[in-house]
Structures are given as structure tokens and as C-alpha cells.
Design a protein around this motif. Structure first.
Motif, PDB file in Angstrom:
ATOM      1  N   ASP A 234       0.857  -1.181   0.000  1.00  0.00           N
ATOM      2  CA  ASP A 234       0.000   0.000   0.000  1.00  0.00           C
ATOM      3  C   ASP A 234       0.894   1.233   0.000  1.00  0.00           C
ATOM      4  O   ASP A 234       1.601   1.490   0.979  1.00  0.00           O
ATOM      5  CB  ASP A 234      -0.887  -0.005   1.246  1.00  0.00           C
ATOM      6  N   PRO A 235       0.904   2.022  -1.074  1.00  0.00           N
ATOM      7  CA  PRO A 235       1.806   3.172  -1.139  1.00  0.00           C
ATOM      8  C   PRO A 235       1.574   4.194  -0.052  1.00  0.00           C
ATOM      9  O   PRO A 235       2.447   5.012   0.236  1.00  0.00           O
ATOM     10  CB  PRO A 235       1.529   3.750  -2.528  1.00  0.00           C
ATOM     11  N   ASN A 236       0.387   4.179   0.575  1.00  0.00           N
ATOM     12  CA  ASN A 236       0.103   5.123   1.637  1.00  0.00           C
ATOM     13  C   ASN A 236       0.457   4.573   3.014  1.00  0.00           C
ATOM     14  O   ASN A 236       0.206   5.224   4.023  1.00  0.00           O
ATOM     15  CB  ASN A 236      -1.386   5.502   1.607  1.00  0.00           C
ATOM     16  N   ALA A 237       1.026   3.360   3.048  1.00  0.00           N
ATOM     17  CA  ALA A 237       1.340   2.708   4.324  1.00  0.00           C
ATOM     18  C   ALA A 237       2.838   2.628   4.546  1.00  0.00           C
ATOM     19  O   ALA A 237       3.357   1.617   5.001  1.00  0.00           O
ATOM     20  CB  ALA A 237       0.716   1.322   4.374  1.00  0.00           C
ATOM     21  N   LEU A 238       3.545   3.718   4.260  1.00  0.00           N
ATOM     22  CA  LEU A 238       4.979   3.781   4.528  1.00  0.00           C
ATOM     23  C   LEU A 238       5.213   3.608   6.027  1.00  0.00           C
ATOM     24  O   LEU A 238       4.508   4.200   6.843  1.00  0.00           O
ATOM     25  CB  LEU A 238       5.539   5.128   4.076  1.00  0.00           C
ATOM     26  N   THR A 239       6.186   2.771   6.393  1.00  0.00           N
ATOM     27  CA  THR A 239       6.469   2.559   7.808  1.00  0.00           C
ATOM     28  C   THR A 239       7.951   2.751   8.106  1.00  0.00           C
ATOM     29  O   THR A 239       8.803   2.475   7.272  1.00  0.00           O
ATOM     30  CB  THR A 239       6.066   1.141   8.282  1.00  0.00           C
ATOM     31  N   LEU A 240       8.226   3.264   9.305  1.00  0.00           N
ATOM     32  CA  LEU A 240       9.572   3.271   9.865  1.00  0.00           C
ATOM     33  C   LEU A 240       9.624   2.047  10.751  1.00  0.00           C
ATOM     34  O   LEU A 240       8.967   1.994  11.786  1.00  0.00           O
ATOM     35  CB  LEU A 240       9.831   4.547  10.668  1.00  0.00           C
ATOM     36  N   ASN A 241      10.352   1.020  10.311  1.00  0.00           N
ATOM     37  CA  ASN A 241      10.259  -0.311  10.913  1.00  0.00           C
ATOM     38  C   ASN A 241       8.805  -0.779  10.820  1.00  0.00           C
ATOM     39  O   ASN A 241       8.314  -0.975   9.734  1.00  0.00           O
ATOM     40  CB  ASN A 241      10.806  -0.312  12.333  1.00  0.00           C
ATOM     41  N   ASP A 242       8.099  -0.880  11.935  1.00  0.00           N
ATOM     42  CA  ASP A 242       6.748  -1.445  11.890  1.00  0.00           C
ATOM     43  C   ASP A 242       5.627  -0.426  12.063  1.00  0.00           C
ATOM     44  O   ASP A 242       4.456  -0.798  12.069  1.00  0.00           O
ATOM     45  CB  ASP A 242       6.608  -2.515  12.986  1.00  0.00           C
ATOM     46  N   HIS A 243       5.969   0.861  12.225  1.00  0.00           N
ATOM     47  CA  HIS A 243       4.941   1.866  12.489  1.00  0.00           C
ATOM     48  C   HIS A 243       5.144   3.087  11.611  1.00  0.00           C
ATOM     49  O   HIS A 243       6.235   3.335  11.108  1.00  0.00           O
ATOM     50  CB  HIS A 243       4.953   2.269  13.977  1.00  0.00           C
ATOM     51  N   ALA A 244       4.082   3.844  11.440  1.00  0.00           N
ATOM     52  CA  ALA A 244       4.157   5.051  10.623  1.00  0.00           C
ATOM     53  C   ALA A 244       5.166   6.030  11.212  1.00  0.00           C
ATOM     54  O   ALA A 244       5.306   6.128  12.439  1.00  0.00           O
ATOM     55  CB  ALA A 244       2.779   5.711  10.549  1.00  0.00           C
ATOM     56  N   PRO A 245       5.888   6.765  10.361  1.00  0.00           N
ATOM     57  CA  PRO A 245       6.872   7.732  10.877  1.00  0.00           C
ATOM     58  C   PRO A 245       6.284   8.752  11.835  1.00  0.00           C
ATOM     59  O   PRO A 245       7.001   9.308  12.664  1.00  0.00           O
ATOM     60  CB  PRO A 245       7.401   8.403   9.607  1.00  0.00           C
ATOM     61  N   VAL A 246       4.972   9.003  11.731  1.00  0.00           N
ATOM     62  CA  VAL A 246       4.334   9.996  12.608  1.00  0.00           C
ATOM     63  C   VAL A 246       3.844   9.387  13.920  1.00  0.00           C
ATOM     64  O   VAL A 246       3.280  10.099  14.754  1.00  0.00           O
ATOM     65  CB  VAL A 246       3.149  10.674  11.886  1.00  0.00           C
ATOM     66  N   ASP A 247       4.037   8.085  14.127  1.00  0.00           N
ATOM     67  CA  ASP A 247       3.588   7.435  15.356  1.00  0.00           C
ATOM     68  C   ASP A 247       4.235   8.112  16.567  1.00  0.00           C
ATOM     69  O   ASP A 247       5.425   8.449  16.545  1.00  0.00           O
ATOM     70  CB  ASP A 247       3.979   5.949  15.322  1.00  0.00           C
ATOM     71  N   PRO A 248       3.478   8.328  17.651  1.00  0.00           N
ATOM     72  CA  PRO A 248       4.026   8.996  18.844  1.00  0.00           C
ATOM     73  C   PRO A 248       5.269   8.330  19.421  1.00  0.00           C
ATOM     74  O   PRO A 248       6.066   8.986  20.097  1.00  0.00           O
ATOM     75  CB  PRO A 248       2.858   8.938  19.840  1.00  0.00           C
ATOM     76  N   ARG A 249       5.435   7.027  19.165  1.00  0.00           N
ATOM     77  CA  ARG A 249       6.613   6.340  19.706  1.00  0.00           C
ATOM     78  C   ARG A 249       7.916   6.919  19.162  1.00  0.00           C
ATOM     79  O   ARG A 249       8.985   6.695  19.748  1.00  0.00           O
ATOM     80  CB  ARG A 249       6.547   4.846  19.383  1.00  0.00           C
ATOM     81  N   TYR A 250       7.859   7.666  18.051  1.00  0.00           N
ATOM     82  CA  TYR A 250       9.067   8.202  17.434  1.00  0.00           C
ATOM     83  C   TYR A 250       9.305   9.676  17.760  1.00  0.00           C
ATOM     84  O   TYR A 250      10.226  10.288  17.218  1.00  0.00           O
ATOM     85  CB  TYR A 250       9.001   8.031  15.915  1.00  0.00           C
ATOM     86  N   ILE A 251       8.497  10.269  18.627  1.00  0.00           N
ATOM     87  CA  ILE A 251       8.657  11.685  18.961  1.00  0.00           C
ATOM     88  C   ILE A 251      10.059  11.971  19.496  1.00  0.00           C
ATOM     89  O   ILE A 251      10.738  12.915  19.066  1.00  0.00           O
ATOM     90  CB  ILE A 251       7.590  12.123  19.988  1.00  0.00           C
ATOM     91  N   THR A 252      10.525  11.129  20.436  1.00  0.00           N
ATOM     92  CA  THR A 252      11.857  11.346  21.014  1.00  0.00           C
ATOM     93  C   THR A 252      12.945  11.135  19.970  1.00  0.00           C
ATOM     94  O   THR A 252      13.934  11.886  19.927  1.00  0.00           O
ATOM     95  CB  THR A 252      12.083  10.400  22.204  1.00  0.00           C
ATOM     96  N   LEU A 253      12.783  10.127  19.124  1.00  0.00           N
ATOM     97  CA  LEU A 253      13.766   9.876  18.067  1.00  0.00           C
ATOM     98  C   LEU A 253      13.925  11.085  17.164  1.00  0.00           C
ATOM     99  O   LEU A 253      15.043  11.551  16.917  1.00  0.00           O
ATOM    100  CB  LEU A 253      13.338   8.665  17.233  1.00  0.00           C
ATOM    101  N   TRP A 254      12.812  11.628  16.673  1.00  0.00           N
ATOM    102  CA  TRP A 254      12.905  12.785  15.768  1.00  0.00           C
ATOM    103  C   TRP A 254      13.500  13.992  16.497  1.00  0.00           C
ATOM    104  O   TRP A 254      14.271  14.760  15.896  1.00  0.00           O
ATOM    105  CB  TRP A 254      11.524  13.121  15.205  1.00  0.00           C
ATOM    106  N   ALA A 255      13.168  14.161  17.767  1.00  0.00           N
ATOM    107  CA  ALA A 255      13.740  15.275  18.533  1.00  0.00           C
ATOM    108  C   ALA A 255      15.253  15.121  18.670  1.00  0.00           C
ATOM    109  O   ALA A 255      16.006  16.093  18.526  1.00  0.00           O
ATOM    110  CB  ALA A 255      13.091  15.358  19.914  1.00  0.00           C
ATOM    111  N   GLU A 256      15.714  13.901  18.941  1.00  0.00           N
ATOM    112  CA  GLU A 256      17.150  13.671  19.072  1.00  0.00           C
ATOM    113  C   GLU A 256      17.872  13.892  17.749  1.00  0.00           C
ATOM    114  O   GLU A 256      19.018  14.363  17.718  1.00  0.00           O
ATOM    115  CB  GLU A 256      17.422  12.259  19.595  1.00  0.00           C
ATOM    116  N   LEU A 257      17.203  13.577  16.658  1.00  0.00           N
ATOM    117  CA  LEU A 257      17.834  13.819  15.354  1.00  0.00           C
ATOM    118  C   LEU A 257      18.027  15.305  15.100  1.00  0.00           C
ATOM    119  O   LEU A 257      18.999  15.716  14.471  1.00  0.00           O
ATOM    120  CB  LEU A 257      16.997  13.195  14.233  1.00  0.00           C
ATOM    121  N   ARG A 258      17.087  16.119  15.576  1.00  0.00           N
ATOM    122  CA  ARG A 258      17.271  17.565  15.441  1.00  0.00           C
ATOM    123  C   ARG A 258      18.510  18.015  16.222  1.00  0.00           C
ATOM    124  O   ARG A 258      19.266  18.867  15.781  1.00  0.00           O
ATOM    125  CB  ARG A 258      16.035  18.300  15.974  1.00  0.00           C
ATOM    126  N   ILE A 259      18.717  17.439  17.414  1.00  0.00           N
ATOM    127  CA  ILE A 259      19.898  17.763  18.214  1.00  0.00           C
ATOM    128  C   ILE A 259      21.156  17.307  17.500  1.00  0.00           C
ATOM    129  O   ILE A 259      22.167  18.020  17.448  1.00  0.00           O
ATOM    130  CB  ILE A 259      19.796  17.106  19.606  1.00  0.00           C
TER     131      ILE A 259
END
Length: 324
Positions: free
Chosen positions: A53-78
Motif C-alpha cells: 500500500d503506497p500510503n502505508a509507509l512505515t519506519l520499521n513497523d509503524h508510521a513515521p508519525v507514530d508517537p513512539r518516534y517523537i523522542t527519536l525525531w527530537a534527538e535527530l534535530r539535536i
């Protein structure tokens, strides 16, 4: 950016795919910035999966916008603010990849193509990425080492030599997998063979498993240190190393995974850390995978006392799953 990134040699690249421990606790990459004696040049955040499904892009097993990745994206900004850059079939599948790169402000993409793909297809993808994101956007690929010697020993389908001829100017380097039966990092011989075949050493990064638990082909530190010291001496433009993966890297393991990067910094980039030396061209890169479906003694002038065994006939095989 491709020219400046190649100037920062040897590279020290780390893949970061396991971003949570079994209890769901976030595994921080900030020690790669805060701990002394580390000069990582690129962090690869893996893996973006383009699914059926082209609309079901995942980072590992979850969508990149999933709340579990909030800290990851913040650390990448740092990490980006500290000088570490990030790099995170057709129109319907390309669009979500494009959107994720734009939304997350990624600096490039690492294409880990582990299913058959045509040469024309990968060229089209590279051309589109270059057109959409400009000349400073990092594009790297992650072939198995055998593919740089023999097109038949390949997970990607297309000929990497032909790709280098046709689009090498657009490819910053290759995160080459010297493990899981597709390469041998226990001696310098395979890397020397690749360079002898015509590959520029500045574009070939040796991919290593950082822990025996992460896959076949783990090389103990004393032997690895001898081999890398020899290669750095032998090739002035040695491309560097890549480690799969960060969270349990030896010798520190899960408690101190950044110690692998400290050792590599001391060996390959002495005198530097995240806050010293030339501005780091470090990149956070996102891995894009396809969809679901005798004795040779090292040069004594180098002070190396480790004997490097000459391998027997090389047996190519793969023992990892599609999810690796």
C-alpha cells in the motif's frame, strides 16, 4: 555535499534500527554526541519500508508519525545541530518517501535494495531524488560486498558497476555489507580485491556487524583493528566503516553502545570528537528497502602483531531474513 562528505575520510557510519528496548524504553543516540572521543560521521536511521500500500509507509513497523518516534525525531534535530546530518515504485510509492524526507528535514537517503530491481529503475529513483532535493542531498547505497565483484552475487538485481559508470557522480558512497556470508572483514583481502577491480576506495565503506548477535561475520576487535589499520595505511582515501547496528554495539553492549564509535574514532579519526576537528559531515540517513514480498602477516612497520589468515575459497550465502 557529495564532495565535502567524501573529504571527511575515513567515515564512521552507524545504523540505528532498534530504537526501543523490549520494555519500550527509547534507546538514545545522544551519547554519540555527549560522550568524549567520538567522531561519528553519519548515523543511519533504519528502516523506511515501502509497502504494498503506497500510503502505508512505515519506519520499521509503524508510521513515521507514530508517537513512539517523537523522542527519536527530537534527538535527530539535536544531532543535526551538532553537525550530524540525516539521510532518511513509481509516483504512488515515491510520494510517501518524498513527503517523509520533506517533513522530517532529512539530509539524504541510503538505498538498501534487497529485492530484484532493474538498473533503469534505480537510475530513475536516483535522478528523481536529485531533481527534487538538489545537489547537497546525500544519496548512498548498501550493496553486499560480493556484488561489487560479481553481478551474479547480488541481492539487488542490477549491476553496481554499471550504476557507478552511469550515475556514480550522484552517489556519495556505498555502505558495503561485509557480513552474513556476502563479504569477509576478517582479512583485508576482499576490500583489496574490490579496489583492484576499479572501485575508488573513498566510495567503499566496510560494513561490519557490531555484535555477534546481529548476524554472521562478526570480527573480534584485535583482528579488526589490525585489518583496518592496514587498509587506512594502504589506501590514503580509505572510505571508512559502517556498523550494523547501534543499540548493542561491542564492547559496551546495550549499556554503553557508543563505545564502538569511540574505538573507531581512536583508530580512524584520532584527535577528533563530536565537537572537535573539521565540521562533521555526519549524516542521519534513512534506509529505504523494497516492499514486503595460508597466513599473511601484516606490515610490521605498522606495529601490528596479528596474523591475518588467508581465506579458503569464498562461499557466498545469506542467512538473514527479509526483515533484517
Amino acid at each position: 555535499m557529495a564532495s565535502s562528505s567524501r573529504a571527511a575520510l575515513p567515515r564512521i557510519v552507524i545504523y540505528h534500527q532498534t530504537v526501543h528496548d523490549p520494555n519500550g524504553t527509547h534507546i538514545s543516540i545522544l551519547p554519540l554526541i555527549s560522550q568524549p572521543g567520538i567522531a561519528v560521521t553519519h548515523i543511519i536511521v533504519a528502516a523506511l519500508h515501502v509497502n504494498d500500500d503506497p500510503n502505508a509507509l512505515t519506519l520499521n513497523d509503524h508510521a513515521p508519525v507514530d508517537p513512539r518516534y517523537i523522542t527519536l525525531w527530537a534527538e535527530l534535530r539535536i544531532a543535526q545541530a551538532s553537525g550530524i546530518k540525516d539521510q532518511s515504485s513509481f509516483e504512488a510509492y515515491y510520494a510517501p518517501v518524498y513527503n517523509t524526507i520533506k517533513e522530517r528535514g532529512l539530509d539524504g537517503i541510503d538505498l538498501d535494495i534487497e529485492e530484484a530491481m532493474s538498473l533503469g529503475g534505480v537510475i530513475r529513483l536516483i535522478d528523481r531524488l536529485r531533481a527534487d532535493f538538489g545537489p547537497d542531498f546525500l544519496i548512498t547505497l548498501a550493496p553486499v560486498a560480493a556484488a561489487l565483484l560479481d553481478v551474479r552475487r547480488n541481492l539487488s538485481g542490477f549491476d553496481y558497476e554499471a550504476l557507478e559508470v552511469m550515475r556514480g557522480s550522484q552517489i556519495a558512497w556505498y555502505n558495503t555489507q561485509f557480513y552474513c556470508g556476502w563479504g569477509d572483514a576478517s582479512t583485508p583481502i576482499m576490500y583489496e580485491m574490490i579496489v583492484a577491480r576499479g572501485w575508488s576506495p573513498d566510495k567503499v565503506v566496510i560494513g561490519l556487524v557490531t555484535n555477534a548477535e546481529n548476524g554472521a561475520g562478526f570480527v573480534p576487535w584485535e583482528l579488526l583493528r589490525a585489518n583496518l589499520t592496514l587498509l587506512k595505511f594502504q589506501f590514503r582515501q580509505f572510505g571508512g566503516v559502517m556498523g550494523w547496528e547501534y543499540f548493542n554495539s561491542s564492547p559496551g553492549g546495550k549499556d554503553k553502545p557508543w563505545e564502538w564509535a569511540q574505538r573507531m574514532t581512536t583508530l580512524l579519526r584520532p584527535g577528533e570528537d563530536a565537537g572537535l576537528g573539521e565540521p562533521s559531515t555526519t549524516g542521519v540517513v534513512d534506509v529505504s528497502k523494497t516492499s514486503s514480498s595460508g597466513v599473511q602477516v601484516a606490515d610490521p612497520d605498522l606495529g601490528i602483531s596479528v596474523d591475518v589468515p588467508v581465506p579458503t575459497d569464498f562461499d557466498y550465502f545469506s542467512d538473514f531474513s527479509a526483515e533484517d
